[in-house]
Design an enzyme around this catalytic site. Structure first.
Site, PDB file in Angstrom:
ATOM      1  N   THR A 185       0.867  -1.182   0.000  1.00 16.56           N
ATOM      2  CA  THR A 185       0.000   0.000   0.000  1.00 16.56           C
ATOM      3  C   THR A 185       0.899   1.226   0.000  1.00 16.56           C
ATOM      4  O   THR A 185       1.994   1.194   0.561  1.00 16.56           O
ATOM      5  CB  THR A 185      -0.870   0.071   1.269  1.00 16.56           C
ATOM      6  OG1 THR A 185       0.015   0.155   2.388  1.00 16.56           O
ATOM      7  CG2 THR A 185      -1.752  -1.133   1.422  1.00 16.56           C
ATOM      8  N   GLU A 330      -5.807  -3.705  -0.117  1.00 20.89           N
ATOM      9  CA  GLU A 330      -6.095  -4.807   0.801  1.00 20.89           C
ATOM     10  C   GLU A 330      -7.277  -5.650   0.357  1.00 20.89           C
ATOM     11  O   GLU A 330      -7.580  -6.683   0.930  1.00 20.89           O
ATOM     12  CB  GLU A 330      -6.389  -4.256   2.210  1.00 20.89           C
ATOM     13  CG  GLU A 330      -5.197  -3.681   2.937  1.00 20.89           C
ATOM     14  CD  GLU A 330      -4.953  -2.202   2.650  1.00 20.89           C
ATOM     15  OE1 GLU A 330      -5.406  -1.719   1.583  1.00 20.89           O
ATOM     16  OE2 GLU A 330      -4.308  -1.528   3.468  1.00 20.89           O
ATOM     17  N   LYS A 439     -14.399  17.709  12.027  1.00 21.30           N
ATOM     18  CA  LYS A 439     -15.457  17.784  13.035  1.00 21.30           C
ATOM     19  C   LYS A 439     -15.628  19.243  13.419  1.00 21.30           C
ATOM     20  O   LYS A 439     -14.752  19.823  14.050  1.00 21.30           O
ATOM     21  CB  LYS A 439     -15.104  16.931  14.250  1.00 21.30           C
ATOM     22  CG  LYS A 439     -15.863  15.639  14.242  1.00 21.30           C
ATOM     23  CD  LYS A 439     -15.778  14.922  15.556  1.00 21.30           C
ATOM     24  CE  LYS A 439     -16.793  13.782  15.551  1.00 21.30           C
ATOM     25  NZ  LYS A 439     -16.654  12.917  16.697  1.00 21.30           N
ATOM     26  N   TRP A 444     -19.794  15.962  12.052  1.00 18.89           N
ATOM     27  CA  TRP A 444     -18.954  15.610  10.917  1.00 18.89           C
ATOM     28  C   TRP A 444     -19.320  16.360   9.639  1.00 18.89           C
ATOM     29  O   TRP A 444     -20.500  16.489   9.304  1.00 18.89           O
ATOM     30  CB  TRP A 444     -19.074  14.110  10.619  1.00 18.89           C
ATOM     31  CG  TRP A 444     -18.085  13.287  11.380  1.00 18.89           C
ATOM     32  CD1 TRP A 444     -17.017  13.743  12.090  1.00 18.89           C
ATOM     33  CD2 TRP A 444     -18.084  11.867  11.509  1.00 18.89           C
ATOM     34  NE1 TRP A 444     -16.341  12.694  12.649  1.00 18.89           N
ATOM     35  CE2 TRP A 444     -16.978  11.537  12.306  1.00 18.89           C
ATOM     36  CE3 TRP A 444     -18.891  10.856  11.025  1.00 18.89           C
ATOM     37  CZ2 TRP A 444     -16.661  10.220  12.631  1.00 18.89           C
ATOM     38  CZ3 TRP A 444     -18.580   9.551  11.346  1.00 18.89           C
ATOM     39  CH2 TRP A 444     -17.484   9.236  12.144  1.00 18.89           C
TER      40      TRP A 444
HETATM   41  P1  AMP Z   1      -5.392   2.026  -2.519  1.00 20.69           P
HETATM   42  O1  AMP Z   1      -5.143   0.929  -1.595  1.00 20.69           O
HETATM   43  O2  AMP Z   1      -4.165   2.810  -2.879  1.00 20.69           O
HETATM   44  O3  AMP Z   1      -6.144   1.575  -3.729  1.00 20.69           O
HETATM   45  O4  AMP Z   1      -6.324   3.079  -1.761  1.00 20.69           O
HETATM   46  C1  AMP Z   1      -7.565   2.717  -1.227  1.00 20.69           C
HETATM   47  C2  AMP Z   1      -8.300   3.941  -0.744  1.00 20.69           C
HETATM   48  O5  AMP Z   1      -8.576   4.818  -1.866  1.00 20.69           O
HETATM   49  C3  AMP Z   1      -9.657   3.646  -0.172  1.00 20.69           C
HETATM   50  O6  AMP Z   1      -9.576   3.214   1.164  1.00 20.69           O
HETATM   51  C4  AMP Z   1     -10.356   5.001  -0.319  1.00 20.69           C
HETATM   52  O7  AMP Z   1      -9.992   5.899   0.707  1.00 20.69           O
HETATM   53  C5  AMP Z   1      -9.798   5.524  -1.627  1.00 20.69           C
HETATM   54  N1  AMP Z   1     -10.748   5.217  -2.695  1.00 20.69           N
HETATM   55  C6  AMP Z   1     -10.715   4.179  -3.555  1.00 20.69           C
HETATM   56  N2  AMP Z   1     -11.770   4.234  -4.395  1.00 20.69           N
HETATM   57  C7  AMP Z   1     -12.492   5.329  -4.053  1.00 20.69           C
HETATM   58  C8  AMP Z   1     -13.709   5.934  -4.510  1.00 20.69           C
HETATM   59  N3  AMP Z   1     -14.383   5.439  -5.534  1.00 20.69           N
HETATM   60  N4  AMP Z   1     -14.140   7.050  -3.873  1.00 20.69           N
HETATM   61  C9  AMP Z   1     -13.457   7.578  -2.843  1.00 20.69           C
HETATM   62  N5  AMP Z   1     -12.310   7.058  -2.373  1.00 20.69           N
HETATM   63  C10 AMP Z   1     -11.833   5.965  -2.953  1.00 20.69           C
END
Ligand code: AMP
Length: 542
Positions: A185, A330, A439, A444
């Site tokens: 990640t 993940e 907040k 929120w």
């Molecule tokens: P990654 O592991 O780099 O793919 O990042 C995952 C994170 O990207 C998620 O936990 C979200 O916070 C963000 N994310 C992925 N898809 C979306 C989406 N369609 N809208 C908003 N946030 C997203």
């Protein structure tokens, strides 16, 4: 009483056997550093993956050893995925956009034995080589004739390695829980964490993404994964497409080049494409300036970050349906998909503009819940915000060599770090990252909704909202904006007025700051930790 069915391991080796026999003549087209349009078939691709595996077998690697890639989306990278994983090794895809310290950390942490690199990344690799002593060799993804001069120790030529092996090579039997791929990640804080996918999780995820209301990939599709092979296995496309028999089109290092993307779409007949929001901006800018169209393209899947409504509405004018997907490294990565356009008639224009922005419904196989600070489950009423937790067979149960992380504090559930609402139709909408929630006076505010509303303004290129200290409300939203072309005269007042009626009155940011650019992570997400640091000394006007 048990069922009386065969206990066959789910392994990606079966994808090779299936595609070789059932989809042998489907094409894979790639842009590479040595060929602007390479094309061959699945049959040829998998014959070369077998040759590669045979070539690699002379290295003396053990089952489960890591073989890494630092490469763009093209056919050689695709062959490496299968050549490594079907041999029982783990294909560790590295994001070349990570900072050099992070690259060194993950190569050493993963204990990568060999690294396959695109010629573009040779200078990057040369800068790291003496800090990653465990790497036994660097395989350059090129033919002998295009091998760059390099100081890399034990630099090998990919095409020579392939030529050294036999296309009749037989892959070993694989048990379904054996690891096949590893991806770290790109967290905004701390060291990257490794997610180790199994053959089983990869197959189940591929099946799920193929479903009609998920990615809905069929044999009639031509799929252009703009999402990199180094970003969560290009959202499973390299596995799903050979299962379905869909043609694959890889853009190489041209994924940010709108003109190449438009030409690939038109000349190869691309019907479906997937990528993060920023790549679509490049394609749309090119279409607008050139007057070109993309008539074969039916659908794009946008994920990785919230998708601004303006991107969807621009694609509407080209007859392209935009589907939001939500997921995480993940989660292999797909968790939800928004197919509201299939039910377009159910909604008024105003409702549709809202619902299409949501993350969408869980794909079968992913269970979701939202919980409050005490861990109590919240209702699916579209109003209650809570921490989003997920479970399912393609969701990581612990990080590689990092047991006991907070993300798995509750038995059987993974804490996504996202805050979300879920409506009575099952549509999940991300409102924030847990670390980014604002907040104000104890209530929120969804920074994503405020950002979406701000990017709707035609003079805004990109917007981010952070919570900032306020003496009365403890925190208030501060809107940070990059102006778009033609937006030089945009004022804070004009922008804030445009938000009225779009979001709750008390969500309207307290102030707007204009910047030349926003800081991004290696996967293109806005780095809010950096923004908070940058604006630490900022004071709201009293
Ligand atoms: P990654 O592991 O780099 O793919 O990042 C995952 C994170 O990207 C998620 O936990 C979200 O916070 C963000 N994310 C992925 N898809 C979306 C989406 N369609 N809208 C908003 N946030 C997203």
């Amino acid at each position: 009483m048990n069922g009386l069915m065969m206990d066959v391991d789910l392994s990606i080796n079966a994808i090779v056997e299936h595609a070789e026999r059932c989809n042998p003549n489907t094409e894979i087209v790639s842009v590479t550093s040595d060929n602007p349009r390479h094309r061959y078939t699945y049959k040829e691709a998998f014959a070369r993956a077998r040759q590669l595996a045979d070539g690699m077998s002379a290295w003396g690697l053990a089952r489960g050893d890591r073989v890494a890639t630092l490469a763009w989306n093209d056919y050689r990278h695709f062959e490496t995925y299968y050549g490594a994983a079907c041999s029982g090794y783990v294909c560790h895809t590295i994001n070349p956009r990570l900072f050099p310290e992070q690259l060194v950390y993950i190569i050493n942490h993963a204990d990568d034995q060999y690294i396959f690199i695109d010629p573009d990344f040779v200078p990057l690799a040369e800068g790291l080589a003496d800090q990653v002593p465990g790497v036994k060799g660097w395989v350059i993804l090129a033919p002998e004739t295009s091998m760059p001069a390099t100081s890399l120790p034990n630099a090998l030529c990919y095409e020579s390695l392939v030529a050294s092996g036999s296309a009749d090579f037989q892959f070993p039997e694989i048990e379904e829980n054996e690891a096949c791929a590893l991806c770290y990640t790109s967290g905004t804080t701390g060291n990257p964490k490794g997610v180790m996918y199994s053959h089983r999780s990869t197959i189940l995820h591929a099946y799920a993404t193929l479903m009609p209301d998920a990615l809905g990939i069929s044999r009639r599709d031509v799929v252009l994964p703009i999402v990199p092979l180094f970003h969560v296995n290009a959202w499973g496309n390299p596995y799903a497409c050979p299962i379905a028999g869909a043609k694959l089109v890889f853009p190489g290092n041209k994924m940010g080049d709108g003109e190449t993307l438009a030409n690939l779409i038109n000349e190869e007949g691309v019907t479906l494409s997937a990528g993060v929001p920023t790549v679509w901006l490049g394609l749309l800018a090119h279409l607008k300036s050139s007057g070109q169209r993309v008539d074969s393209l039916r659908r794009i899947v946008v994920g990785g970050a919230a998708c601004p409504l303006s991107i969807m509405e621009d694609f509407d004018t080209y007859g392209v349906d935009t589907c939001v997907g939500w997921g995480m490294t993940e989660m292999s990565p797909l968790g939800t998909l928004n197919n509201s356009s299939a039910e377009r008639g159910k909604y008024s224009d105003e409702e549709f503009a809202k619902v299409r922005l949501k993350g969408g419904r869980a794909i079968f196989g992913v269970a979701m819940k939202i919980v409050d600070d005490e861990g109590r489950e919240l209702p699916w009423d579209g109003e209650a915000f809570g921490s989003l937790k997920v479970r399912g067979p393609w969701i990581c149960s612990s990080y590689y060599k990092l047991d006991g992380s907070d993300a798995h504090a509750e038995e059987g559930w993974f804490e996504t770090g996202d805050v979300a609402t879920i409506d009575p139709d099952g549509y999940m909408a991300i409102t924030d990252r847990t670390k980014d929630v604002i907040k104000s006076g104890g209530e929120w505010i969804s920074s994503i909704e405020v950002e979406n509303a701000a990017t709707d303004h035609p003079k805004v290129a990109e917007a981010a909202v952070i919570g900032h200290f306020h003496p009365k409300w403890s925190e208030r939203p501060l809107l940070i904006v990059v102006k778009g072309t033609g937006g030089e005269d945009l004022t804070a007042q004009e922008l804030l007025s445009s938000l009225e009626g779009k979001i709750a009155k008390w969500w309207i940011p307290e102030a707007v700051e204009f910047v030349d650019e926003l800081p991004h992570t290696a996967t293109g997400k806005v780095q809010k930790t950096k923004l908070r640091e940058l604006f630490k000394g900022f004071e709201f006007p009293s």
